[in-house]
Write a protein that holds these residues in place. Sequence first.
Motif, PDB file in Angstrom:
ATOM      1  N   GLN A   1       0.834  -1.205   0.000  1.00 13.31           N
ATOM      2  CA  GLN A   1       0.000   0.000   0.000  1.00 13.31           C
ATOM      3  C   GLN A   1       0.869   1.256   0.000  1.00 13.31           C
ATOM      4  O   GLN A   1       0.549   2.250  -0.665  1.00 13.31           O
ATOM      5  CB  GLN A   1      -0.909  -0.016   1.237  1.00 13.31           C
ATOM      6  CG  GLN A   1      -2.115  -0.901   1.039  1.00 13.31           C
ATOM      7  CD  GLN A   1      -3.123  -0.734   2.169  1.00 13.31           C
ATOM      8  OE1 GLN A   1      -2.931   0.017   3.116  1.00 13.31           O
ATOM      9  NE2 GLN A   1      -4.220  -1.447   2.074  1.00 13.31           N
ATOM     10  N   GLU A   2       1.920   1.119   0.715  1.00 15.35           N
ATOM     11  CA  GLU A   2       2.846   2.279   0.755  1.00 15.35           C
ATOM     12  C   GLU A   2       3.438   2.526  -0.614  1.00 15.35           C
ATOM     13  O   GLU A   2       3.568   3.652  -1.080  1.00 15.35           O
ATOM     14  CB  GLU A   2       3.959   2.004   1.772  1.00 15.35           C
ATOM     15  CG  GLU A   2       4.996   3.127   1.925  1.00 15.35           C
ATOM     16  CD  GLU A   2       4.441   4.432   2.428  1.00 15.35           C
ATOM     17  OE1 GLU A   2       3.314   4.506   2.996  1.00 15.35           O
ATOM     18  OE2 GLU A   2       5.111   5.494   2.201  1.00 15.35           O
TER      19      GLU A   2
ATOM     20  N   SER B   1       0.129   9.331   5.393  1.00 16.36           N
ATOM     21  CA  SER B   1       0.142   7.961   4.875  1.00 16.36           C
ATOM     22  C   SER B   1       0.164   6.972   6.003  1.00 16.36           C
ATOM     23  O   SER B   1      -0.510   5.937   5.973  1.00 16.36           O
ATOM     24  CB  SER B   1       1.360   7.781   3.970  1.00 16.36           C
ATOM     25  OG  SER B   1       2.540   7.821   4.718  1.00 16.36           O
TER      26      SER B   1
ATOM     27  N   ARG C   1       0.865   4.154  -2.676  1.00 16.78           N
ATOM     28  CA  ARG C   1       0.741   5.588  -2.309  1.00 16.78           C
ATOM     29  C   ARG C   1       1.881   6.394  -2.884  1.00 16.78           C
ATOM     30  O   ARG C   1       1.704   7.480  -3.419  1.00 16.78           O
ATOM     31  CB  ARG C   1       0.709   5.678  -0.795  1.00 16.78           C
ATOM     32  CG  ARG C   1       0.356   7.084  -0.286  1.00 16.78           C
ATOM     33  CD  ARG C   1       0.757   7.261   1.134  1.00 16.78           C
ATOM     34  NE  ARG C   1       2.205   7.240   1.339  1.00 16.78           N
ATOM     35  CZ  ARG C   1       3.026   8.210   1.053  1.00 16.78           C
ATOM     36  NH1 ARG C   1       2.576   9.368   0.557  1.00 16.78           N
ATOM     37  NH2 ARG C   1       4.337   8.064   1.278  1.00 16.78           N
TER      38      ARG C   1
ATOM     39  N   SER D   1       1.580   9.444  -5.412  1.00 10.71           N
ATOM     40  CA  SER D   1       1.794  10.700  -4.668  1.00 10.71           C
ATOM     41  C   SER D   1       2.098  11.842  -5.642  1.00 10.71           C
ATOM     42  O   SER D   1       2.747  11.632  -6.676  1.00 10.71           O
ATOM     43  CB  SER D   1       2.964  10.503  -3.702  1.00 10.71           C
ATOM     44  OG  SER D   1       3.440  11.726  -3.247  1.00 10.71           O
TER      45      SER D   1
END
Lengths: 249, 550
Positions: free
Chosen positions: B455-456, B522, B459, B463
């Motif tokens: 998920q990071e 986040s 993101r 971003s």
Amino acid sequence: MDIVINSKPFENVFEKYIQRRKVDIAKELNRRAANIIMKAMEETPRVDAGSIPKELGADLIRVNQRMIKSGKRKGVLTKGKLVYAANAKERKPYRIFNWRRRFRPDSVPPRLKGKPTGNRHMKGLIDKFISSVRSSCGYIGAGWIPALKVFLTASKGQSLKTNDASKDLQRRFKYIENNKYAKAGYGNLANPRDVIMRATFGNAARGAEKITKQPLIRAMNREVTDMKLYIEGKIMGLSGAEINRLAKL
Amino acid sequence: MFVVEGELAFNTQKAVGNARAFQKELKTTGRVAEGVSKRGGSLEESFQGLGSQKTRAAIRGLQSTLAGAKDGTDAVISSAKALQVALVKSVAGTAIVTGAGVLGDAVRDVGNRIGAAADESARATKNFSGFATSIQEGIKRQDEFAASAENTRKALEGLRDANLVQSIIFRASGGEKVLKDLEERAVAISKLEFGVSAQTERITAEKQAGMSPEQIEANKRSKEEKRRIDEAKRRGGDQAAEDVKRTIAAENLLRVRTKGAEIQKKFDEDIATFQAKIAEQAQKNEQEKTDSFIASLPPQQKIVELQSEQAKVSKEIADIQNKGIYGTEKKRKEQLDAILKLQERSFSIEKDIAKAKKEALDEEQKTKEEIIQRDIEERAKQREFDRERKRNIEEAQRKLSETQRQRAQNVQTVGDQGILGASKAGQQALDVARKQRGRQVSREDFKTQEALLRQEAERMTSSPENIGGRIFNIADARKSLAKRQAAGEMPTLAEKLRGASTGRDATEIARERAGGKDSGKSISDLLAKLDEVINKITSAPLVTSGSGSN
């Protein structure tokens, strides 16, 4: 500046004189002073008033004469008036008068003062001028009169109070300020309370220092002689009347 | 203005001193007079009484002599008669009568001497010719004539004043007239000389115009001295002239000394003035020193000094006024000037005191403002301190609650370990369960980590900071998270200060800086999605009863 006459001879003789006479010293001193003043007046020379008009070149004439035309005195010429008028040839008075007006105004009476003039008023002025000159004859001798008055008053037996010198000074200054020098003479009586008694007299007339010194000396000498005669007469044993007779010679 | 003055004086003291001598003389004279008066009677009797026919003839001869004298007037005759009277009664006359020829000779002698004097006078006048060209010459000529006239005059006066007899003869012979003429002639010549010499005065005046005032003064003085000496010589001879010279010398000496004394006096006055000025200047300097010293003091002290100065000045004024204003006009003026100066000084001191008081007020005001300002600052500091204290207290409470929770948890754990540890089987079971749990935990943690990282990565790829459009995978996300974790464990000084100033945690700030703007967000999103992630990852219960196999 004052001229003081040497009176030592008088003082020396007066001492011997007074020792023989039994009189009040101050009174006798005042009497002698009065005698001296009178003799000085006698001895002081004076101008002959009659000679002045001729000296100035003026003649005495009659003016304003008129013939009376009616009345009791018809045909009579009136006397008119005697006046002094300038001699036609010499005409001196005009010149002298104008010169005096310009260079010596103090010698002219107040009523005649002014600038030199030659107009038709001069005739009348000449008469007044000559009259004023004649009237000034004997002026210097008259300067002794104030002193004489003081001493004669004292000799009449009134109180011998000495006159107030400060008041006399005021009187004298008043006359001097008004140019009346002959009246500014003075006389101070001798005070019997003083150790040295003094009788003084002065003549303040203008010109006195030139004219009146010798007459005063002569007057003093005459007084000294008079006293000496008395002393000698007394030594000789003469009486007062005889001494007087001798003195009058 | 001139005044001709005559003064007659009589010294009583001197007369008293001479009285004894006079008394003696009187007695002698009295005896003589008495003796003479005894003769008495008429003239003829007197004559008869006197003497002989010879005497009478002598007297008659005298009469005729006098009658035949120069001035043959009645006066002479009457004087002869009077002379007889005198001669009769006088001692001297007795002596003369006895020698009648002597009397006649005396008369002739007197007459001759008078005549001689008159001739001398006329000669002197005749010899006096010409005229003077200057005042000096005029005076000289006048003096010469006066000298010769004086001799004549003395001779004549000597004749006149010798004694009574001679005096009578003198006057009878016309001596008085000669004397008078002589004096008048001297006066006339004096006037003439004066008149002529007056014309030359203008010339003298022109000469004098070229001279300095001192020279003119010296000229006048020398002329006056010469005139005095000549006058004295004429009157009293050389001795008198010498006396006058000595007098003049003494007067000159006195004048020079007086002038010297005046110069000295002026010099002394100048010195005194200079010294007075110096003293005044010194006093002024002293005053200025005092004033500058007072000006340098603080205001309160200045006021005290000025007030003491004013008291001194007031005392000085009071002293002078108590003594009183007196003395000469100069002294009084000095005293009044001194009082005036002191009063001016007093007035200036008052002005300085007023100025000093104003300064003191200003300083007080300034001090007050400073105090107020200081008070404000102190209060602000106090407020800051209070805030800090409150924050610290909150921190401490939070830590305390966490500790308490941790302790409770520890108690639970310890409780659990106490039951199973009672037997070996229990211990064995616990060990098996721990191992199984360990395996499970690691599996699930791995899966969780994988999901979170995935998920990071997603993101990071989506971003806005990913400008180039790079696709991030799990490894990248792992690196990023590790970076953030390391930054949070070791924040920098700047991050710590920022945290202190803003009230945030420094680790959070460090993580944000390391991970970018959205890193904070986040992580919170991740945590929010953590339950979902966990639910996706199913897991068996940790320990089943009896089997022990999952």
